[in-house]
Write an enzyme that holds these catalytic residues in place. Structure first.
Site, mmCIF file in Angstrom:
data_model
loop_
_atom_site.group_PDB
_atom_site.id
_atom_site.type_symbol
_atom_site.label_atom_id
_atom_site.label_comp_id
_atom_site.label_asym_id
_atom_site.label_seq_id
_atom_site.Cartn_x
_atom_site.Cartn_y
_atom_site.Cartn_z
ATOM 1 N N ALA A 142 15.226 -23.489 4.855
ATOM 2 C CA ALA A 142 16.011 -23.543 6.113
ATOM 3 C C ALA A 142 16.801 -24.898 5.985
ATOM 4 O O ALA A 142 18.038 -25.146 6.482
ATOM 5 C CB ALA A 142 14.948 -24.016 7.138
ATOM 6 N N GLU A 198 13.206 -17.839 -15.201
ATOM 7 C CA GLU A 198 14.168 -18.748 -15.002
ATOM 8 C C GLU A 198 13.878 -19.223 -13.633
ATOM 9 O O GLU A 198 14.024 -20.589 -13.103
ATOM 10 C CB GLU A 198 15.527 -17.909 -14.427
ATOM 11 C CG GLU A 198 16.781 -18.672 -14.358
ATOM 12 C CD GLU A 198 17.192 -18.969 -13.163
ATOM 13 O OE1 GLU A 198 18.354 -19.493 -12.787
ATOM 14 O OE2 GLU A 198 16.652 -18.388 -11.964
ATOM 15 N N VAL A 213 0.835 -1.122 -0.045
ATOM 16 C CA VAL A 213 -0.029 -0.042 -0.094
ATOM 17 C C VAL A 213 0.785 1.226 -0.082
ATOM 18 O O VAL A 213 0.720 2.333 -0.751
ATOM 19 C CB VAL A 213 -0.806 0.056 1.177
ATOM 20 C CG1 VAL A 213 -1.772 1.389 1.504
ATOM 21 C CG2 VAL A 213 -2.155 -1.048 1.124
ATOM 22 N N ARG A 234 4.568 -10.841 -1.650
ATOM 23 C CA ARG A 234 4.225 -12.092 -0.960
ATOM 24 C C ARG A 234 4.940 -12.688 0.161
ATOM 25 O O ARG A 234 5.852 -12.112 0.445
ATOM 26 C CB ARG A 234 4.656 -13.097 -2.308
ATOM 27 C CG ARG A 234 6.236 -13.305 -2.494
ATOM 28 C CD ARG A 234 6.691 -14.597 -1.780
ATOM 29 N NE ARG A 234 8.204 -14.906 -1.890
ATOM 30 C CZ ARG A 234 9.175 -14.492 -0.918
ATOM 31 N NH1 ARG A 234 8.670 -13.581 0.401
ATOM 32 N NH2 ARG A 234 10.330 -14.628 -1.152
ATOM 33 N N GLU A 269 12.266 -8.559 2.814
ATOM 34 C CA GLU A 269 13.213 -8.276 1.723
ATOM 35 C C GLU A 269 12.495 -7.611 0.710
ATOM 36 O O GLU A 269 11.567 -7.972 0.071
ATOM 37 C CB GLU A 269 13.915 -9.722 1.102
ATOM 38 C CG GLU A 269 14.945 -9.550 -0.107
ATOM 39 C CD GLU A 269 15.135 -10.892 -0.648
ATOM 40 O OE1 GLU A 269 16.230 -11.054 -0.314
ATOM 41 O OE2 GLU A 269 14.380 -11.419 -1.323
ATOM 42 N N LYS A 295 6.622 -15.916 2.036
ATOM 43 C CA LYS A 295 7.007 -17.275 1.386
ATOM 44 C C LYS A 295 6.092 -18.339 1.889
ATOM 45 O O LYS A 295 5.536 -18.447 2.836
ATOM 46 C CB LYS A 295 8.354 -17.259 2.149
ATOM 47 C CG LYS A 295 9.424 -17.826 1.037
ATOM 48 C CD LYS A 295 10.902 -17.773 1.967
ATOM 49 C CE LYS A 295 12.002 -18.717 1.019
ATOM 50 N NZ LYS A 295 12.089 -18.227 -0.217
HETATM 51 P P1 0O2 Z 1 11.891 -17.447 -3.931
HETATM 52 O O1 0O2 Z 1 11.008 -18.917 -4.227
HETATM 53 O O2 0O2 Z 1 11.823 -16.394 -4.818
HETATM 54 O O3 0O2 Z 1 11.500 -17.273 -2.215
HETATM 55 P P2 0O2 Z 1 22.289 -16.520 0.249
HETATM 56 O O4 0O2 Z 1 22.080 -15.476 1.514
HETATM 57 O O5 0O2 Z 1 23.164 -15.917 -1.101
HETATM 58 O O6 0O2 Z 1 22.799 -17.912 0.704
HETATM 59 P P3 0O2 Z 1 19.564 -16.084 -0.255
HETATM 60 O O7 0O2 Z 1 18.938 -15.879 1.070
HETATM 61 O O8 0O2 Z 1 18.638 -16.734 -1.038
HETATM 62 O O9 0O2 Z 1 21.052 -16.644 -0.333
HETATM 63 O O10 0O2 Z 1 19.768 -14.689 -0.654
HETATM 64 P P4 0O2 Z 1 19.832 -14.217 -2.384
HETATM 65 O O11 0O2 Z 1 20.843 -14.707 -3.119
HETATM 66 O O12 0O2 Z 1 19.794 -12.761 -2.329
HETATM 67 O O13 0O2 Z 1 18.425 -14.615 -2.921
HETATM 68 C C1 0O2 Z 1 17.019 -14.008 -2.214
HETATM 69 C C2 0O2 Z 1 15.974 -14.268 -3.331
HETATM 70 O O14 0O2 Z 1 16.522 -13.735 -4.605
HETATM 71 C C3 0O2 Z 1 15.759 -15.644 -3.754
HETATM 72 O O15 0O2 Z 1 14.822 -16.256 -2.717
HETATM 73 C C4 0O2 Z 1 15.098 -15.326 -5.013
HETATM 74 O O16 0O2 Z 1 13.704 -14.744 -5.165
HETATM 75 C C5 0O2 Z 1 15.864 -14.109 -5.561
HETATM 76 N N1 0O2 Z 1 17.232 -15.048 -6.349
HETATM 77 C C6 0O2 Z 1 18.432 -15.060 -6.126
HETATM 78 N N2 0O2 Z 1 19.036 -15.420 -6.998
HETATM 79 C C7 0O2 Z 1 18.175 -15.953 -7.928
HETATM 80 C C8 0O2 Z 1 18.452 -16.524 -9.409
HETATM 81 O O17 0O2 Z 1 19.487 -17.007 -9.728
HETATM 82 N N3 0O2 Z 1 17.232 -16.798 -10.096
HETATM 83 C C9 0O2 Z 1 16.078 -16.207 -9.557
HETATM 84 N N4 0O2 Z 1 15.047 -16.122 -10.540
HETATM 85 N N5 0O2 Z 1 15.923 -15.671 -8.681
HETATM 86 C C10 0O2 Z 1 16.928 -15.589 -7.490
HETATM 87 P P5 0O2 Z 1 14.389 -17.753 -2.871
HETATM 88 O O18 0O2 Z 1 14.406 -18.380 -1.578
HETATM 89 O O19 0O2 Z 1 15.568 -18.532 -3.552
HETATM 90 O O20 0O2 Z 1 13.368 -17.877 -3.727
#
Ligand code: 0O2
Length: 270
Positions: free
Chosen positions: A57, A155, A22, A46, A140, A48
Site C-alpha cells: 500500500a 528470487e 479445494v 495464501r 489473484e 497476504k
Molecule cells: P508477494 O510477496 O508474492 O505477495 P503492478 O500492478 O505492476 O504495479 P503488482 O500489483 O505487484 O504490481 O502486480 P504484478 O507485477 O502482477 O505482481 C503481483 C505478484 O506477482 C507479486 O506480488 C509477486 O508475487 C509476483 N511477482 C511479480 N513480479 C515478480 C518478480 O519480479 N519476482 C518474483 N519473485 N515475483 C514477482 P508481491 O506483492 O510483489 O509479492
C-alpha cells in the site's frame, strides 16, 4: 488499524483461498480418476500478511481505506503446471468457469519481466458467503510451470534478503538462470507427449490395482476365505507378469464375480 479489525477484513480472503484450493485440487482428482492427464500439477494458496499488504500500500500510495479496492492480490492462489502448454489450458479452464469473473489478465510468460520473472496472472472476482452475507472479493491466480516456480521462489527470497536491492552480480546470475529455465521448459515440452503417456499409464495401473484390491477385500465379507485366497493368488500371479491388458481382463472378470456374490447376498437377505 487494530489487529482484530484486520482479522475481520482478511477472513473472507482466507475463505476464498481455501475454497479455491479445494476446487482446483478437485479438478486434478477428476482428471486422474478419468485416467486423463491433469494440466494442473499442484495448487497452493495464501493470504497476504498484514505487513506485506501495508508495504505494498505504501509503495503504491494506497490509503488504508482503499486497500481492498486497489490491492488485488490479498488472496492469492498459485497453480503449478508441468509444461508451458498446460498454462494456456488452465487459463481456458478459468475463463470457462461461472464461479469466478475475470477482471484482468497479465501474460508474463510471453512478456517476461525485466527481473526474469515469468508467470501468467489472472485477477478474478470471487464470491464468498459469510455470516454478514455474500462478499465479492479479488483473488489473484498465478499460473506457472514447476521450473518457473523454482526461479521465482528463489528470487523472491533474495528480494527479501537484499530488501529489493539485489546486487548486480546476483542479478546477473538470476538472469542466466531465468534463461536456463526457458531452455529447460522448452526441452521438457519436446518430450511432453512421452511423459504424459507414461504418467497416464502409471495412473491407470495404480487405479486398476486399487479397484482389484478393493474388490478382493469386499469378497472376504461375502464368500469363504479359501475362494478369495485363490482369487488373490491369481492376482499376484498376473501382477508379476507386468502386463496391463491381462490385469485389465482380470479386473473385469473380478467385477463380474463380485457382482454375482453381491446379488446373491442381497437375495439371501430377502
Ligand atoms: P508477494 O510477496 O508474492 O505477495 P503492478 O500492478 O505492476 O504495479 P503488482 O500489483 O505487484 O504490481 O502486480 P504484478 O507485477 O502482477 O505482481 C503481483 C505478484 O506477482 C507479486 O506480488 C509477486 O508475487 C509476483 N511477482 C511479480 N513480479 C515478480 C518478480 O519480479 N519476482 C518474483 N519473485 N515475483 C514477482 P508481491 O506483492 O510483489 O509479492
Amino acid at each position: 488499524m487494530e489487529i482484530q479489525l484486520w482479522r475481520e477484513i482478511l477472513s473472507p480472503y482466507d475463505l476464498a483461498v481455501k475454497e479455491l484450493v479445494v476446487k482446483f485440487e478437485h479438478l486434478i482428482l477428476e482428471y486422474r480418476n478419468q485416467g486423463l492427464y491433469s494440466p494442473i500439477e499442484q495448487v497452493t494458496g495464501r493470504v497476504k500478511t498484514i505487513a506485506s499488504i501495508l508495504d505494498k500500500a505504501q509503495k503504491k500510495n494506497v490509503m488504508v481505506h482503499e486497500i481492498e479496492e486497489k490491492i488485488t492480490d490479498i488472496a492469492g492462489v498459485r497453480i503449478i503446471c508441468q509444461f508451458v502448454e498446460d498454462i494456456q489450458k488452465v487459463v481456458e479452464i478459468i475463463r470457462q468457469r461461472t464461479d469466478m469473473e475475470i477482471v484482468s489478465e497479465r501474460d508474463y510468460i510471453n512478456h517476461m519481466k525485466d527481473s526474469g520473472y515469468r508467470s501468467y496472472h489472472i485477477i478474478v472476482w470471487y464470491e464468498v458467503q459469510t455470516t454478514k452475507g455474500s462478499r465479492k472479493i479479488h483473488v489473484e491466480i498465478q499460473i506457472r510451470t514447476l521450473a518457473m516456480n523454482f526461479w521465482s521462489t528463489i528470487e523472491h527470497s533474495l528480494q527479501y534478503k537484499y530488501k529489493m536491492n539485489i546486487p548486480d552480480h546476483v542479478r546477473d546470475k538470476l538472469t542466466n538462470v531465468a534463461n536456463a529455465i526457458i531452455s529447460l521448459d522448452n526441452e521438457m515440452s519436446s518430450v511432453r507427449s512421452e511423459i504424459m503417456d507414461a504418467q497416464i499409464s502409471s495412473q491407470i495401473h495404480t487405479s486398476l490395482v486399487a479397484d482389484i484390491l478393493n474388490n478382493i477385500q469386499n469378497l472376504y465379507r461375502v464368500t469363504n476365505k479359501r475362494e478369495v485366497q485363490k482369487i488373490q493368488d491369481e492376482f499376484y500371479r498376473i501382477y508379476e507378469l507386468d502386463d496391463i491388458d491381462q490385469l485389465r481382463r482380470f479386473g473385469r472378470e473380478l467385477d463380474v464375480i463380485a457382482e454375482g456374490y453381491r446379488a446373491q447376498s442381497i437375495a439371501d437377505e430377502e
